[in-house]
Motif scaffolding. Structure first.
Motif, PDB file in Angstrom:
ATOM      1  N   HIS A  11      27.079 -31.066 -43.212  1.00 44.28           N
ATOM      2  CA  HIS A  11      27.027 -31.394 -44.640  1.00 44.28           C
ATOM      3  C   HIS A  11      27.134 -32.913 -44.846  1.00 44.28           C
ATOM      4  O   HIS A  11      26.406 -33.492 -45.653  1.00 44.28           O
ATOM      5  CB  HIS A  11      28.158 -30.657 -45.370  1.00 44.28           C
ATOM      6  CG  HIS A  11      28.123 -30.795 -46.851  1.00 44.28           C
ATOM      7  ND1 HIS A  11      27.103 -30.262 -47.616  1.00 44.28           N
ATOM      8  CD2 HIS A  11      28.971 -31.402 -47.714  1.00 44.28           C
ATOM      9  CE1 HIS A  11      27.326 -30.547 -48.889  1.00 44.28           C
ATOM     10  NE2 HIS A  11      28.458 -31.233 -48.971  1.00 44.28           N
ATOM     11  N   ALA A  12      28.027 -33.570 -44.112  1.00 43.52           N
ATOM     12  CA  ALA A  12      28.189 -35.022 -44.232  1.00 43.52           C
ATOM     13  C   ALA A  12      26.941 -35.757 -43.744  1.00 43.52           C
ATOM     14  O   ALA A  12      26.553 -36.771 -44.322  1.00 43.52           O
ATOM     15  CB  ALA A  12      29.415 -35.481 -43.446  1.00 43.52           C
ATOM     16  N   ARG A  16      24.747 -38.321 -45.992  1.00 40.86           N
ATOM     17  CA  ARG A  16      24.365 -39.672 -45.557  1.00 40.86           C
ATOM     18  C   ARG A  16      22.855 -39.853 -45.639  1.00 40.86           C
ATOM     19  O   ARG A  16      22.360 -40.884 -46.108  1.00 40.86           O
ATOM     20  CB  ARG A  16      24.851 -39.921 -44.130  1.00 40.86           C
ATOM     21  CG  ARG A  16      24.527 -41.336 -43.654  1.00 40.86           C
ATOM     22  CD  ARG A  16      24.844 -41.556 -42.201  1.00 40.86           C
ATOM     23  NE  ARG A  16      24.000 -40.694 -41.386  1.00 40.86           N
ATOM     24  CZ  ARG A  16      24.346 -40.200 -40.201  1.00 40.86           C
ATOM     25  NH1 ARG A  16      25.510 -40.472 -39.671  1.00 40.86           N
ATOM     26  NH2 ARG A  16      23.526 -39.428 -39.542  1.00 40.86           N
ATOM     27  N   ARG A  17      22.125 -38.840 -45.182  1.00 43.31           N
ATOM     28  CA  ARG A  17      20.663 -38.919 -45.206  1.00 43.31           C
ATOM     29  C   ARG A  17      20.152 -39.103 -46.634  1.00 43.31           C
ATOM     30  O   ARG A  17      19.313 -39.963 -46.894  1.00 43.31           O
ATOM     31  CB  ARG A  17      20.085 -37.649 -44.593  1.00 43.31           C
ATOM     32  CG  ARG A  17      18.592 -37.607 -44.627  1.00 43.31           C
ATOM     33  CD  ARG A  17      18.091 -36.324 -43.972  1.00 43.31           C
ATOM     34  NE  ARG A  17      16.659 -36.267 -44.028  1.00 43.31           N
ATOM     35  CZ  ARG A  17      15.996 -35.210 -44.455  1.00 43.31           C
ATOM     36  NH1 ARG A  17      16.638 -34.118 -44.823  1.00 43.31           N
ATOM     37  NH2 ARG A  17      14.684 -35.227 -44.488  1.00 43.31           N
ATOM     38  N   TRP A  18      20.663 -38.301 -47.587  1.00 42.08           N
ATOM     39  CA  TRP A  18      20.207 -38.395 -48.965  1.00 42.08           C
ATOM     40  C   TRP A  18      20.617 -39.713 -49.622  1.00 42.08           C
ATOM     41  O   TRP A  18      19.839 -40.306 -50.367  1.00 42.08           O
ATOM     42  CB  TRP A  18      20.710 -37.194 -49.776  1.00 42.08           C
ATOM     43  CG  TRP A  18      19.861 -35.988 -49.512  1.00 42.08           C
ATOM     44  CD1 TRP A  18      20.193 -34.892 -48.777  1.00 42.08           C
ATOM     45  CD2 TRP A  18      18.514 -35.800 -49.940  1.00 42.08           C
ATOM     46  NE1 TRP A  18      19.130 -34.027 -48.721  1.00 42.08           N
ATOM     47  CE2 TRP A  18      18.085 -34.551 -49.433  1.00 42.08           C
ATOM     48  CE3 TRP A  18      17.625 -36.557 -50.693  1.00 42.08           C
ATOM     49  CZ2 TRP A  18      16.809 -34.047 -49.664  1.00 42.08           C
ATOM     50  CZ3 TRP A  18      16.346 -36.050 -50.925  1.00 42.08           C
ATOM     51  CH2 TRP A  18      15.948 -34.812 -50.419  1.00 42.08           C
ATOM     52  N   ILE A  19      21.806 -40.163 -49.349  1.00 45.33           N
ATOM     53  CA  ILE A  19      22.244 -41.444 -49.934  1.00 45.33           C
ATOM     54  C   ILE A  19      21.334 -42.567 -49.452  1.00 45.33           C
ATOM     55  O   ILE A  19      20.903 -43.411 -50.243  1.00 45.33           O
ATOM     56  CB  ILE A  19      23.723 -41.733 -49.590  1.00 45.33           C
ATOM     57  CG1 ILE A  19      24.642 -40.787 -50.349  1.00 45.33           C
ATOM     58  CG2 ILE A  19      24.078 -43.190 -49.901  1.00 45.33           C
ATOM     59  CD1 ILE A  19      26.104 -40.875 -49.937  1.00 45.33           C
ATOM     60  N   ASN A  20      21.025 -42.590 -48.146  1.00 41.98           N
ATOM     61  CA  ASN A  20      20.167 -43.656 -47.622  1.00 41.98           C
ATOM     62  C   ASN A  20      18.728 -43.540 -48.104  1.00 41.98           C
ATOM     63  O   ASN A  20      18.015 -44.543 -48.170  1.00 41.98           O
ATOM     64  CB  ASN A  20      20.239 -43.700 -46.098  1.00 41.98           C
ATOM     65  CG  ASN A  20      21.491 -44.392 -45.618  1.00 41.98           C
ATOM     66  OD1 ASN A  20      22.080 -45.197 -46.328  1.00 41.98           O
ATOM     67  ND2 ASN A  20      21.917 -44.073 -44.407  1.00 41.98           N
ATOM     68  N   PRO A  44      18.744 -37.291 -33.418  1.00 38.91           N
ATOM     69  CA  PRO A  44      19.921 -36.494 -33.740  1.00 38.91           C
ATOM     70  C   PRO A  44      20.568 -36.954 -35.047  1.00 38.91           C
ATOM     71  O   PRO A  44      20.365 -38.075 -35.493  1.00 38.91           O
ATOM     72  CB  PRO A  44      20.851 -36.752 -32.549  1.00 38.91           C
ATOM     73  CG  PRO A  44      20.433 -38.074 -32.027  1.00 38.91           C
ATOM     74  CD  PRO A  44      18.966 -38.170 -32.276  1.00 38.91           C
ATOM     75  N   GLN A  45      21.319 -36.068 -35.642  1.00 38.93           N
ATOM     76  CA  GLN A  45      22.067 -36.355 -36.871  1.00 38.93           C
ATOM     77  C   GLN A  45      21.183 -36.896 -37.989  1.00 38.93           C
ATOM     78  O   GLN A  45      21.572 -37.774 -38.758  1.00 38.93           O
ATOM     79  CB  GLN A  45      23.239 -37.291 -36.596  1.00 38.93           C
ATOM     80  CG  GLN A  45      24.262 -36.664 -35.681  1.00 38.93           C
ATOM     81  CD  GLN A  45      25.553 -37.433 -35.671  1.00 38.93           C
ATOM     82  OE1 GLN A  45      25.848 -38.185 -36.594  1.00 38.93           O
ATOM     83  NE2 GLN A  45      26.330 -37.237 -34.636  1.00 38.93           N
ATOM     84  N   LYS A  46      19.972 -36.385 -38.038  1.00 41.30           N
ATOM     85  CA  LYS A  46      19.001 -36.704 -39.092  1.00 41.30           C
ATOM     86  C   LYS A  46      18.656 -38.183 -39.175  1.00 41.30           C
ATOM     87  O   LYS A  46      18.338 -38.692 -40.249  1.00 41.30           O
ATOM     88  CB  LYS A  46      19.468 -36.158 -40.436  1.00 41.30           C
ATOM     89  CG  LYS A  46      19.601 -34.649 -40.408  1.00 41.30           C
ATOM     90  CD  LYS A  46      19.859 -34.072 -41.765  1.00 41.30           C
ATOM     91  CE  LYS A  46      19.986 -32.564 -41.621  1.00 41.30           C
ATOM     92  NZ  LYS A  46      20.089 -31.882 -42.877  1.00 41.30           N
ATOM     93  N   VAL A  47      18.716 -38.896 -38.043  1.00 39.84           N
ATOM     94  CA  VAL A  47      18.195 -40.260 -38.016  1.00 39.84           C
ATOM     95  C   VAL A  47      16.763 -40.199 -37.504  1.00 39.84           C
ATOM     96  O   VAL A  47      16.343 -39.227 -36.870  1.00 39.84           O
ATOM     97  CB  VAL A  47      19.042 -41.231 -37.142  1.00 39.84           C
ATOM     98  CG1 VAL A  47      20.438 -41.380 -37.683  1.00 39.84           C
ATOM     99  CG2 VAL A  47      19.036 -40.826 -35.699  1.00 39.84           C
ATOM    100  N   THR A  48      16.018 -41.227 -37.791  1.00 39.73           N
ATOM    101  CA  THR A  48      14.650 -41.359 -37.313  1.00 39.73           C
ATOM    102  C   THR A  48      14.650 -42.423 -36.235  1.00 39.73           C
ATOM    103  O   THR A  48      15.213 -43.508 -36.429  1.00 39.73           O
ATOM    104  CB  THR A  48      13.720 -41.766 -38.477  1.00 39.73           C
ATOM    105  OG1 THR A  48      13.783 -40.748 -39.476  1.00 39.73           O
ATOM    106  CG2 THR A  48      12.295 -41.947 -38.018  1.00 39.73           C
TER     107      THR A  48
END
Length: 165
Positions: A11-12, A16-20, A44-48
């Motif tokens: 969830h966190a 973070r993804r949506w805020i960025n 990983p962790q929804k980074v590109t």
């Protein structure tokens, strides 16, 4: 400062993804990656992950803009290593972008300039780098203070200020 692993709940990570995305730092990172010809893959962790960053600045193995980790091809092995310290470091910067949004880069550059002035390098005194984990980012934790030339003894100035001549 010891390295702290990133343990964010899914969830966190999504927050973070949506805020960025909303603070436009991730779109700026994607734009930079595409403009410089990087190959883009999900990480990983929804980074590109954006491999193949070609420009000489910044002089770093990798750097982050929003949720986009840009890195040189020479750093690919370090980024893709299992439990990569460098990738952990960059993901921490992604969280810093989520906290500061468009103010992250000016604050980061100011901190880097102050670190260079007082610690002799842009990272060891920079709170953003310290919180991201100096060792994980490939920085020396305590490189020492810059050497200064001793002041010349002049008339009326003792050679050793705390010893009598």
């Amino acid at each position: 400062m010891p390295s702290v692993p990133i343990v964010l709940r899914p969830h966190a990570v999504s927050i973070r993804r949506w805020i960025n995305l909303l603070n436009l730092s991730t779109p700026a990172g994607v734009l930079l990656a595409r403009a410089t010809g990087c190959s883009i893959t999900p990480g990983p962790q929804k980074v590109t992950l954006a491999e193949g960053y070609p420009l000489p600045l910044p002089r770093a193995a990798a750097f982050t803009v929003g949720n986009v980790v840009l890195y040189r091809s020479s750093s690919a092995r370090r980024i893709h290593a299992p439990d990569s310290p460098l990738l952990r470091h960059e993901i921490r910067h992604s969280s810093q972008y989520a906290l500061l949004g468009p103010f992250f880069l000016p604050a980061y550059f100011a901190a880097a300039a102050l670190s260079r002035a007082f610690a002799g390098d842009p990272a060891s005194g920079n709170p953003f780098e310290r919180l991201a984990g100096l060792r994980d980012g490939g920085y020396r934790p305590n490189p020492g203070r810059p050497r200064r030339r001793p002041r010349a003894a002049g008339p009326g100035r003792p050679r050793h200020p705390f010893r009598s001549s």
